[in-house]
Design a protein around this motif. Structure first.
Motif, PDB file in Angstrom:
ATOM      1  N   ALA A 144       0.297  64.646  99.150  1.00 42.83           N
ATOM      2  CA  ALA A 144       0.868  64.385  97.821  1.00 42.83           C
ATOM      3  C   ALA A 144       2.007  63.371  97.889  1.00 42.83           C
ATOM      4  N   TYR A 145       1.790  62.313  98.604  1.00 47.59           N
ATOM      5  CA  TYR A 145       2.785  61.251  98.770  1.00 47.59           C
ATOM      6  C   TYR A 145       4.079  61.754  99.399  1.00 47.59           C
ATOM      7  N   GLY A 146       4.030  62.924 100.020  1.00 49.61           N
ATOM      8  CA  GLY A 146       5.212  63.451 100.700  1.00 49.61           C
ATOM      9  C   GLY A 146       6.072  64.356  99.834  1.00 49.61           C
ATOM     10  N   ALA A 147       5.600  64.695  98.625  1.00 53.23           N
ATOM     11  CA  ALA A 147       6.385  65.574  97.735  1.00 53.23           C
ATOM     12  C   ALA A 147       6.315  67.011  98.247  1.00 53.23           C
ATOM     13  N   LYS A 148       7.419  67.767  98.110  1.00 49.73           N
ATOM     14  CA  LYS A 148       7.453  69.132  98.648  1.00 49.73           C
ATOM     15  C   LYS A 148       7.719  70.223  97.607  1.00 49.73           C
ATOM     16  N   GLY A 149       8.044  69.868  96.385  1.00 51.80           N
ATOM     17  CA  GLY A 149       8.285  70.929  95.388  1.00 51.80           C
ATOM     18  C   GLY A 149       9.747  71.297  95.290  1.00 51.80           C
ATOM     19  N   ILE A 150      10.165  71.625  94.073  1.00 53.07           N
ATOM     20  CA  ILE A 150      11.587  71.852  93.782  1.00 53.07           C
ATOM     21  C   ILE A 150      11.817  73.137  93.003  1.00 53.07           C
ATOM     22  N   GLY A 151      10.768  73.697  92.425  1.00 51.74           N
ATOM     23  CA  GLY A 151      10.910  74.755  91.416  1.00 51.74           C
ATOM     24  C   GLY A 151      11.927  75.829  91.730  1.00 51.74           C
ATOM     25  N   GLU A 152      11.864  76.401  92.916  1.00 51.49           N
ATOM     26  CA  GLU A 152      12.682  77.586  93.171  1.00 51.49           C
ATOM     27  C   GLU A 152      14.004  77.300  93.851  1.00 51.49           C
ATOM     28  N   ILE A 153      13.988  76.340  94.776  1.00 47.47           N
ATOM     29  CA  ILE A 153      15.146  76.210  95.671  1.00 47.47           C
ATOM     30  C   ILE A 153      16.427  75.862  94.922  1.00 47.47           C
ATOM     31  N   ALA A 154      16.289  75.216  93.764  1.00 47.73           N
ATOM     32  CA  ALA A 154      17.490  74.794  93.042  1.00 47.73           C
ATOM     33  C   ALA A 154      18.360  75.984  92.639  1.00 47.73           C
ATOM     34  N   THR A 155      17.766  77.184  92.563  1.00 51.92           N
ATOM     35  CA  THR A 155      18.530  78.357  92.137  1.00 51.92           C
ATOM     36  C   THR A 155      19.176  79.095  93.312  1.00 51.92           C
ATOM     37  N   ILE A 156      18.723  78.824  94.536  1.00 54.03           N
ATOM     38  CA  ILE A 156      19.091  79.714  95.641  1.00 54.03           C
ATOM     39  C   ILE A 156      20.530  79.533  96.170  1.00 54.03           C
ATOM     40  N   PRO A 157      20.969  78.315  96.490  1.00 56.89           N
ATOM     41  CA  PRO A 157      22.289  78.242  97.150  1.00 56.89           C
ATOM     42  C   PRO A 157      23.482  78.358  96.213  1.00 56.89           C
ATOM     43  N   THR A 158      23.260  78.354  94.899  1.00 56.46           N
ATOM     44  CA  THR A 158      24.400  78.288  93.979  1.00 56.46           C
ATOM     45  C   THR A 158      25.294  79.531  94.082  1.00 56.46           C
ATOM     46  N   ALA A 159      24.677  80.720  94.039  1.00 62.59           N
ATOM     47  CA  ALA A 159      25.497  81.946  94.031  1.00 62.59           C
ATOM     48  C   ALA A 159      26.367  82.055  95.290  1.00 62.59           C
ATOM     49  N   PRO A 160      25.813  81.869  96.503  1.00 61.73           N
ATOM     50  CA  PRO A 160      26.715  81.926  97.661  1.00 61.73           C
ATOM     51  C   PRO A 160      27.759  80.809  97.666  1.00 61.73           C
ATOM     52  N   ALA A 161      27.436  79.651  97.084  1.00 62.67           N
ATOM     53  CA  ALA A 161      28.456  78.581  97.014  1.00 62.67           C
ATOM     54  C   ALA A 161      29.586  79.008  96.079  1.00 62.67           C
ATOM     55  N   VAL A 162      29.249  79.697  94.999  1.00 66.66           N
ATOM     56  CA  VAL A 162      30.288  80.212  94.097  1.00 66.66           C
ATOM     57  C   VAL A 162      31.150  81.220  94.855  1.00 66.66           C
ATOM     58  N   GLN A 163      30.492  82.098  95.586  1.00 59.75           N
ATOM     59  CA  GLN A 163      31.211  83.109  96.360  1.00 59.75           C
ATOM     60  C   GLN A 163      32.188  82.434  97.325  1.00 59.75           C
ATOM     61  N   GLY A 164      31.706  81.389  97.985  1.00 60.51           N
ATOM     62  CA  GLY A 164      32.549  80.658  98.933  1.00 60.51           C
ATOM     63  C   GLY A 164      33.739  79.999  98.251  1.00 60.51           C
ATOM     64  N   ALA A 165      33.516  79.514  97.020  1.00 67.13           N
ATOM     65  CA  ALA A 165      34.602  78.845  96.298  1.00 67.13           C
ATOM     66  C   ALA A 165      35.706  79.847  95.952  1.00 67.13           C
ATOM     67  N   TYR A 166      35.301  81.014  95.488  1.00 63.49           N
ATOM     68  CA  TYR A 166      36.318  82.038  95.174  1.00 63.49           C
ATOM     69  C   TYR A 166      37.023  82.502  96.443  1.00 63.49           C
ATOM     70  N   TYR A 167      36.256  82.632  97.503  1.00 64.50           N
ATOM     71  CA  TYR A 167      36.849  83.073  98.770  1.00 64.50           C
ATOM     72  C   TYR A 167      37.887  82.053  99.250  1.00 64.50           C
ATOM     73  N   ALA A 168      37.531  80.776  99.109  1.00 66.66           N
ATOM     74  CA  ALA A 168      38.479  79.729  99.510  1.00 66.66           C
ATOM     75  C   ALA A 168      39.751  79.811  98.673  1.00 66.66           C
ATOM     76  N   ARG A 169      39.612  80.215  97.449  1.00 67.02           N
ATOM     77  CA  ARG A 169      40.732  80.215  96.506  1.00 67.02           C
ATOM     78  C   ARG A 169      41.638  81.421  96.682  1.00 67.02           C
ATOM     79  N   ASP A 170      41.016  82.629  96.837  1.00 65.95           N
ATOM     80  CA  ASP A 170      41.877  83.820  96.856  1.00 65.95           C
ATOM     81  C   ASP A 170      41.627  84.752  98.042  1.00 65.95           C
ATOM     82  N   HIS A 171      40.709  84.361  98.913  1.00 70.24           N
ATOM     83  CA  HIS A 171      40.451  85.125 100.113  1.00 70.24           C
ATOM     84  C   HIS A 171      39.918  86.543  99.864  1.00 70.24           C
ATOM     85  N   ILE A 172      39.329  86.747  98.721  1.00 67.83           N
ATOM     86  CA  ILE A 172      38.674  88.039  98.452  1.00 67.83           C
ATOM     87  C   ILE A 172      37.171  87.829  98.592  1.00 67.83           C
TER      88      ILE A 172
END
Ligand code: FES
Length: 858
Positions: free
Chosen positions: A814-842
């Motif tokens: 498929a010309y090298g396409a791999k699909g995007i549907g699901e992965i866009a949702t996966i890393p956001t929540a842990p990145a949010v968690q990391g941002a709060y942790y960086a801010r207040d260490h909780i």
């Protein structure tokens, strides 16, 4: 008493006092006005009344007296064209179910303020939910419409005609016009001669014995055609993989959730139907429900299914995690909890079935017409080809429309009364019935050496799969296999368990189990980085998988792997904001993999000088119907005008699998490319003259085999491909998500506009999962309504920067396409968690996170 008002310039009078939404749809057949909730919560039914945007479900014909009402159908042509062009150009349309409502909210705004700012637009559409796009492109679409109507921008008619339609082009989606103007049909817009209506009566209790069903009073009512119970079903079980789901709970049997149907009432019209439902008397013996995983595991727990309460389990292991962890310099063990989540697609489930040839045909809103056909054939005990399933527009799915919901009920009713029957869920029924994202409890132990190089992972994952299996097996399996993250280390021991309870069922949801396990893993990684004394970015970069290296599941990363490129793409912005930013990575399979026969199929027919594409791949809003035409255009060199996608219909289009596992672009896309390459060869032989190929057909099947889970080979190939991503979430001073940088490796990007839309929408869904969305249950009964699910609104969105990295080295499909549907949702929540942790260490170990700007605002 009669009520008069003007609709789209015509004076209308009615005797009936009813919701205006119903009058506009049922009496005037203005189908741009969509019924998303009928509770005033979603905005899909927005119209303009005396110049103001109003939800038509909360207005009544009585209250509308004397008013001037406008729907999309009544917009002047130049305004319709401006909206079609603007929304198509910027990519504002995905599933489209929210779009006419957005158009009318935009129309009211532009009329009073021809030059609105971004903030004005956000405010104007804040009552309209969009679950697909993340709002960014809708905001841009309204701004561009305003600019066109002011005369500052021009419509380029060539764009929609689509001569620019190759792979990599910002092609104008094929479904924009029908979705913006409301002329394309979703199931609820289908009208048929003699069509009647069906609706189920569902259990009052999550767990109760059905003592009696007395339908005699209902059946005696004029206009009531039938009341179907378990006795009317040849085989009273359905289920996507495991057939453990009762079509109806029979008299004497025990219910398993409040979504369970006891019977289905069929009547000539919806008013009679509602009255008849109230006349059916069902008596129950309420029983104590099983509320939690712990209760389901208890020795004395009632068995909810014949084989007990353990629905599925997996053990994924490689190397020696125990020894590796014992010898690690640093080890982190932490437990996490993530909630059930509701898909909240804007279009509630709906189907229309009718007798057809020697069987039955059903119009559906689902993620796989052949899957639906299969489930119905098991229920009826029929050969599959007596059942024809055809998709209408699908108003969003996100995994929640993989199981049958109403299709089988419509079929049973149509066969019983020998008429077309529509069955549609109310929003509350939809919330109670369809499978959610699994609730998870998990304990993760991750180790590393003194340099932060991962040594091993041990984890135990518990899923609450609710009343039925749905897709528990594969979802639990992906949670386990992907709990390792996109890193290069060995030694893993992962145990997963999915338990039945009396909660609503859980199944597929964008991310397919990986949202849960990656939240836990990525949070643990930050804790390890702290112990080592390196940054969260650095520890990920040191461990990131690269081409030729071995993933924890043993698979050798292919040449297209570009996780490191996604990390580099966000390095500067992360480091510049490190004390209030979080970072997380993810990988997600494209294609079902693990040894299953995951096939893509496509057929091309040259008819009347047009190339028709037949492939039963459901476009649930993500845009695969357009992507296939781009691949076809690229391969044949033919312009868009000569290409037509004939949609997903099991009678004429070959089975190309479920829209699941981010698979359609790659798997079906490659089948389309193969068929197109054959056509191209023939075209070359006839000097490019398509007329000379009139009537010819080209069929292709694509299958790239994979190894099954636990295969006894040194480097099993679990999946055809993986997408990779890194997200960075940056908080503002108040703790609001201000910006998100989402860098993705999805191989070759077929349509840059579409992939940005997928990323923006996926990120916003991930933010909701992290911060605002919840699905509270009280004794197994959902407490949420659509308006209280915590879905993010247009005026809450951060600035989302969708970034895609494209490598030179690509996969040969498929010309090298791999699909995007699901992965866009996966890393956001842990990145949010990391941002709060960086801010207040909780460390926030459960979702939605507590003690944030958003939780305080509740
Ligand atoms: Fe807005 Fe799907 S495009 S809900």
């Amino acid at each position: 008493m009669s009520y008069s008002f003007t609709v789209n310039g015509v004076l209308r009078t009615t005797e009936e006092d009813k919701p205006l939404l119903r009058y506009l749809r049922d009496d005037l057949k203005l189908f741009s006005v969509k019924d998303g909730c009928s509770e005033g919560a979603c905005g899909t039914c927005t119209i303009v009344v005396d110049g103001k945007a109003v939800k038509s479900c909360v207005l009544t014909t009585k209250k509308a007296v004397g008013k001037t009402i406008l729907t999309v159908e009544g917009l002047p042509e130049h305004e319709q064209e401006a909206f079609v062009y603007a929304f198509g150009k910027v990519g504002a349309v995905q599933c489209g179910f929210c779009i006419p409502g957005m158009v009318m909210a935009g129309k009211a705004l532009i009329d009073r303020n021809p030059n609105p700012t971004e903030a004005d637009i956000k405010k104007a559409i804040r009552g309209n939910i969009c679950r697909c796009t993340g709002y960014k492109k809708i905001i841009e679409g309204i701004a561009l419409t305003a600019a066109i109507l002011r005369g500052d921008e021009k419509i380029d008619p060539e764009l929609e005609k689509g001569d620019i339609y190759g792979v990599g082009d910002r092609a104008f989606r094929t479904d924009v016009r029908g979705k913006v103007l409301g002329t394309g049909a979703y199931c609820d817009d289908v009208e048929m001669e003699g069509m009647v209506h069906g609706s189920a009566i569902r259990s009052q209790y999550p767990r109760a014995r059905v003592l009696d069903i007395d339908a005699s009073a209902a059946l005696a009512m004029p206009g009531v055609l039938a009341v179907l119970t378990a006795e009317d079903v040849p085989n009273n079980k359905v289920g996507h993989i495991q057939q453990d789901w009762d079509v109806f709970i029979a008299k004497g049997d025990i219910t398993r959730s409040v979504g369970d149907a006891i019977c289905l009432v069929v009547a000539e019209d919806e008013k009679t139907l509602e009255k008849a439902k109230k006349a059916v008397k069902i008596s129950y013996e309420p029983l104590e429900p099983v509320r939690t995983i712990q209760e389901a595991m208890a020795e004395d727990a009632p068995k909810l299914h014949p084989n007990g309460n353990l629905c599925q389990q997996r053990h994924v292991t490689r190397g020696d995690a125990k020894t590796a962890l014992a010898n690690s310099k640093y080890v982190v063990t932490q437990s996490y909890k993530t909630p059930f989540t509701e898909h909240a697609f804007l279009e509630p489930e709906c189907a229309v079935a009718f007798p057809y040839k020697d069987g039955v045909k059903v119009y559906t809103s689902d993620q796989g017409v052949y899957d639906t056909r299969h489930e119905i054939s098991i229920m009826l005990g029929w050969e599959q080809d007596r059942i024809v399933v055809e998709n209408k527009f699908v108003g969003g799915g996100f995994g929640g429309k993989e199981d049958v919901s109403v299709q089988h009920l419509a079929v049973l009713a149509a066969l019983k009364v020998q008429k077309p029957v529509k069955v549609k869920l109310t929003r509350q029924e939809s919330i109670r019935f369809h499978p959610k994202r699994h609730y998870m409890e998990g304990t993760f132990t991750l180790g590393c050496d003194e340099n932060g190089i991962f040594t091993g992972l041990d984890c135990e994952i518990y899923f609450d799969t609710g009343a039925y299996a749905s897709l528990c097996g594969p979802v639990l399996e992906r949670a386990c296999t992907h709990s390792v993250g996109p890193y290069c280390y060995q030694n893993t021991d992962i145990r997963g368990f999915g338990y039945y309870t009396n909660n609503p069922p859980a199944g597929a949801f964008r991310g397919f189990g990986v949202c849960q396990s990656e939240f836990a893993l990525e949070s643990n990684i930050n804790l390890l980085a702290e112990k080592v004394g390196i940054s969260p970015w650095e520890i990920r970069y040191r461990n990131a998988i690269e081409p030729g290296k071995v993933l924890p599941n043993g698979q050798i990363a292919d040449c297209s792997t570009a996780l490191k490129e996604t990390l580099l793409a966000v390095k500067d912005v992360y480091e510049a904001n490190a004390d209030h930013a979080g970072i997380a990575c993810a990988m997600k399979n494209a294609g079902v993999g693990v040894g299953l026969p995951d096939k893509g199929r496509a057929k091309l027919v040259v008819r009347d000088g047009i190339v028709e594409l037949y492939s039963a791949a459901s476009d649930i809003g993500q845009g695969c119907a357009t992507v296939f035409l781009q691949i076809l255009s690229q391969t044949t060199g033919l312009p868009r005008l000569l290409l037509r996608n004939m949609g997903a219909n099991s009678e004429v289009a070959p089975d190309s699998g479920t829209t699941s596992g981010s698979r359609q672009t790659l798997i079906t896309g490659e089948a389309v490319r193969m068929a197109a390459a054959d056509l191209r060869k023939d075209m070359d032989e006839v000097g490019g003259d398509l007329a000379k190929l009139e009537g010819k057909e080209y069929f292709a099947e694509f299958f790239d085999p994979t190894d099954k889970l636990g295969a006894d080979v040194p480097n099993p190939k679990s999946h055809v491909a993986y997408g990779f991503a890194t997200h960075v979430v940056i908080l503002d001073d108040e703790g609001r998500a201000k910006e998100v940088y989402a860098a993705h490796d999805s191989g070759k990007v077929v349509n840059p506009t579409s992939i940005q839309g997928q990323i923006e929408g996926g990120v916003l869904m991930g933010l909701g999962y992290a911060l605002t969305e919840d699905f509270p249950l009280k004794d197994c009964v959902p407490q949420a309504k659509y308006g209280t699910l915590g879905l993010m609104r247009a005026d809450q969105i951060p600035d989302i920067h969708a970034i895609y990295v494209e490598k030179e080295e690509l996969l040969p499909f498929a010309y090298g396409a791999k699909g995007i549907g699901e992965i866009a949702t996966i890393p956001t929540a842990p990145a949010v968690q990391g941002a709060y942790y960086a801010r207040d260490h909780i460390l926030r170990t459960s979702l939605p996170m507590e003690n944030t700007y958003y939780s305080k605002k509740k």
